[in-house]
Design an enzyme around this catalytic site. Structure first.
Site, mmCIF file in Angstrom:
data_model
loop_
_atom_site.group_PDB
_atom_site.id
_atom_site.type_symbol
_atom_site.label_atom_id
_atom_site.label_comp_id
_atom_site.label_asym_id
_atom_site.label_seq_id
_atom_site.Cartn_x
_atom_site.Cartn_y
_atom_site.Cartn_z
ATOM 1 N N CYS A 1 28.738 35.127 -27.411
ATOM 2 C CA CYS A 1 28.942 36.336 -28.212
ATOM 3 C C CYS A 1 30.393 36.823 -28.113
ATOM 4 O O CYS A 1 30.984 36.822 -27.035
ATOM 5 C CB CYS A 1 27.982 37.433 -27.731
ATOM 6 S SG CYS A 1 28.113 38.920 -28.741
ATOM 7 N N CYS B 1 30.630 43.569 -24.044
ATOM 8 C CA CYS B 1 29.721 44.466 -23.317
ATOM 9 C C CYS B 1 29.743 44.101 -21.821
ATOM 10 O O CYS B 1 29.418 42.964 -21.448
ATOM 11 C CB CYS B 1 28.304 44.330 -23.866
ATOM 12 S SG CYS B 1 28.243 44.522 -25.662
ATOM 13 N N CYS C 1 26.796 42.239 -19.969
ATOM 14 C CA CYS C 1 26.086 41.150 -20.634
ATOM 15 C C CYS C 1 26.597 39.748 -20.311
ATOM 16 O O CYS C 1 27.752 39.406 -20.573
ATOM 17 C CB CYS C 1 26.142 41.360 -22.149
ATOM 18 S SG CYS C 1 25.184 40.104 -23.015
ATOM 19 N N CYS D 1 9.963 40.169 -30.214
ATOM 20 C CA CYS D 1 11.291 40.696 -30.519
ATOM 21 C C CYS D 1 12.294 39.549 -30.432
ATOM 22 O O CYS D 1 12.444 38.930 -29.377
ATOM 23 C CB CYS D 1 11.636 41.792 -29.522
ATOM 24 S SG CYS D 1 13.261 42.490 -29.838
ATOM 25 N N CYS E 1 10.027 42.238 -34.374
ATOM 26 C CA CYS E 1 11.219 43.060 -34.161
ATOM 27 C C CYS E 1 12.418 42.115 -34.102
ATOM 28 O O CYS E 1 12.282 40.964 -33.696
ATOM 29 C CB CYS E 1 11.060 43.816 -32.841
ATOM 30 S SG CYS E 1 12.540 44.738 -32.358
ATOM 31 N N CYS F 1 13.950 50.936 -32.938
ATOM 32 C CA CYS F 1 13.819 50.792 -31.496
ATOM 33 C C CYS F 1 15.229 50.972 -30.933
ATOM 34 O O CYS F 1 16.133 50.219 -31.293
ATOM 35 C CB CYS F 1 13.274 49.398 -31.173
ATOM 36 S SG CYS F 1 13.296 49.025 -29.418
ATOM 37 N N ARG G 1 9.634 52.056 -23.277
ATOM 38 C CA ARG G 1 9.435 50.692 -22.762
ATOM 39 C C ARG G 1 10.175 50.418 -21.456
ATOM 40 O O ARG G 1 11.388 50.630 -21.371
ATOM 41 C CB ARG G 1 9.887 49.679 -23.831
ATOM 42 C CG ARG G 1 9.673 48.219 -23.419
ATOM 43 C CD ARG G 1 9.883 47.260 -24.581
ATOM 44 N NE ARG G 1 9.060 47.665 -25.691
ATOM 45 C CZ ARG G 1 9.530 47.963 -26.904
ATOM 46 N NH1 ARG G 1 10.799 47.854 -27.176
ATOM 47 N NH2 ARG G 1 8.700 48.343 -27.854
#
Ligand code: SF4
Length: 362
Positions: free
Chosen positions: A52, A56, A59, A96, A128, A188, A260
């Site tokens: 990616c 972040c 991550c 998801c 999702c 979400c 969640r």
């Protein structure tokens, strides 16, 4: 009635209540709005892992850091179908699908994701996606394919977000959520605690979520899992008491939302998780892995459910199944837009250091 005018001060006051009072209040709100013995079970599937371009700080999928994760290109529709069937047979009502992208781009890969959405919808499961930033047209195309929810986390307060990510802005997150809201897809959105943020930041994140009108239909509360090679690798893990306070406060300010328990559940005892369910958590992620970090295995979770007398919530109990339109009949076409998502590009020392360290490793 759900309030959308929460202030940081009010939320902090709730968060800091004596624990027994906080739990009692949260459990009372929970019982008013939900069946306390039902827990929604989602399976998170990484359909495209690693590589990616974002930075972040938490991550391991960010290409610029050196972590041990194995990347993979976009999975095939048949692979996804097989995994969804497995998830369904082990009690999940929702799949998801996560792709490590900055934003969705119209084209072959997005068309494939739309086909995955249609395929899972046909299995009578809630679908999702979490694919990064989306435009209104892309959200509508997902809705038309039968998407039930779109995940886009705010991660933290607007102030602390700048200490974790420099490659995109908070407003982009809010804009994406607003684009999703213009379609029929549910929202979400949640965040991560344990990244070094203050209690004010936790409250600030809850203000941002609870003042959305309508509030998100589901909110994942993640505990940071510090991964070697990421800028936050040395962060102390949060205690169960912090998680409990965060869950209870979320439940009180977002009474209708499915709250969640997400990353970090492997570090929680069954007793700790039971307290979180009492405090208003009513959803979990199931499956051995959460994208790239560990998660309790499904059999252990089902054993815990039995022990606590909990039942997995059935698909579409909260909202009916979206209709799925085939690619041929679609009324939304790719617009090949080039939205100007921001790139603040400020310097976050620990992100820069982690990137430099990664370059010295092979
Ligand atoms: S959290 Fe998502 S956007 Fe950020 S680096 Fe990881 S995969 Fe990329």
């Amino acid at each position: 009635m759900t309030r959308n005018d929460w202030t940081k001060e009010e939320i902090l006051e709730i968060y800091n209540k004596p624990l027994m009072e906080l739990l009692y209040e949260a459990a009372t709100v929970h019982r008013k709005h939900h069946d306390p013995n039902k827990v929604q079970v989602s399976t998170l599937l990484s359909i495209k892992t690693g590589g990616c371009p974002e930075d972040c700080g938490y991550c391991p999928q960010a290409a610029r850091y050196h972590t041990d994760i194995e990347g993979n290109d976009l999975m095939s529709v048949s692979q996804v179908k097989a995994q969804a069937l497995r998830a369904k047979s082990s009690g999940s009502s929702r799949v998801c699908m996560g792709a490590a992208w900055r934003n969705v781009k119209d084209g072959e890969e997005f068309d494939k994701v739309l086909e995955m959405v249609r395929t899972i919808n046909k299995l009578d499961m809630e679908v999702c996606c979490t694919l990064g930033m989306v435009t209104e047209n892309q959200a509508k195309r997902l809705a038309e394919a039968g998407l039930y929810a779109y995940n886009h986390n705010l991660d933290s307060s607007e102030e602390y977000y700048k200490e974790v990510i420099s490659t995109r802005g908070y407003q982009d997150r809010l804009d994406t959520i607003s684009n999703v809201r213009k379609s029929k897809v549910t929202v979400c959105s949640g965040g991560i605690i344990g990244m070094g943020e203050s209690l004010e930041d936790r409250a600030g994140m809850l203000v941002a979520l609870a003042t959305l009108n309508p509030q998100p239909e589901s909110t994942p509360i993640n505990a940071l899992v510090p991964v070697e090679g990421t800028p936050l690798e040395e962060q102390q893990k949060i205690s169960i008491w912090e998680m409990l306070r965060m869950v209870a406060t979320t439940r009180i300010v977002m009474p209708e939302t499915q709250v969640r328990l997400s990353a970090g559940r492997t570090d929680m005892s069954r007793e700790g998780q039971a307290m979180c369910f009492f405090a208003g958590a009513n959803s979990i992620f199931a499956g051995d892995k959460l994208l790239t970090t560990p998660n309790p295995n499904v059999d252990d979770d089902m054993e815990m459910f039995k022990l606590l007398g909990l039942e997995p919530q059935k698909a579409f109990e909260k909202k009916s199944q979206p209709q799925s339109v085939s690619a041929e009949e679609s009324k939304y076409k790719p617009l090949n837009e080039k939205p100007k998502w921001s790139r603040p590009g400020h310097t976050i020392e620990r992100n820069v250091e982690a990137k430099a360290k990664a370059k010295t490793k092979v």
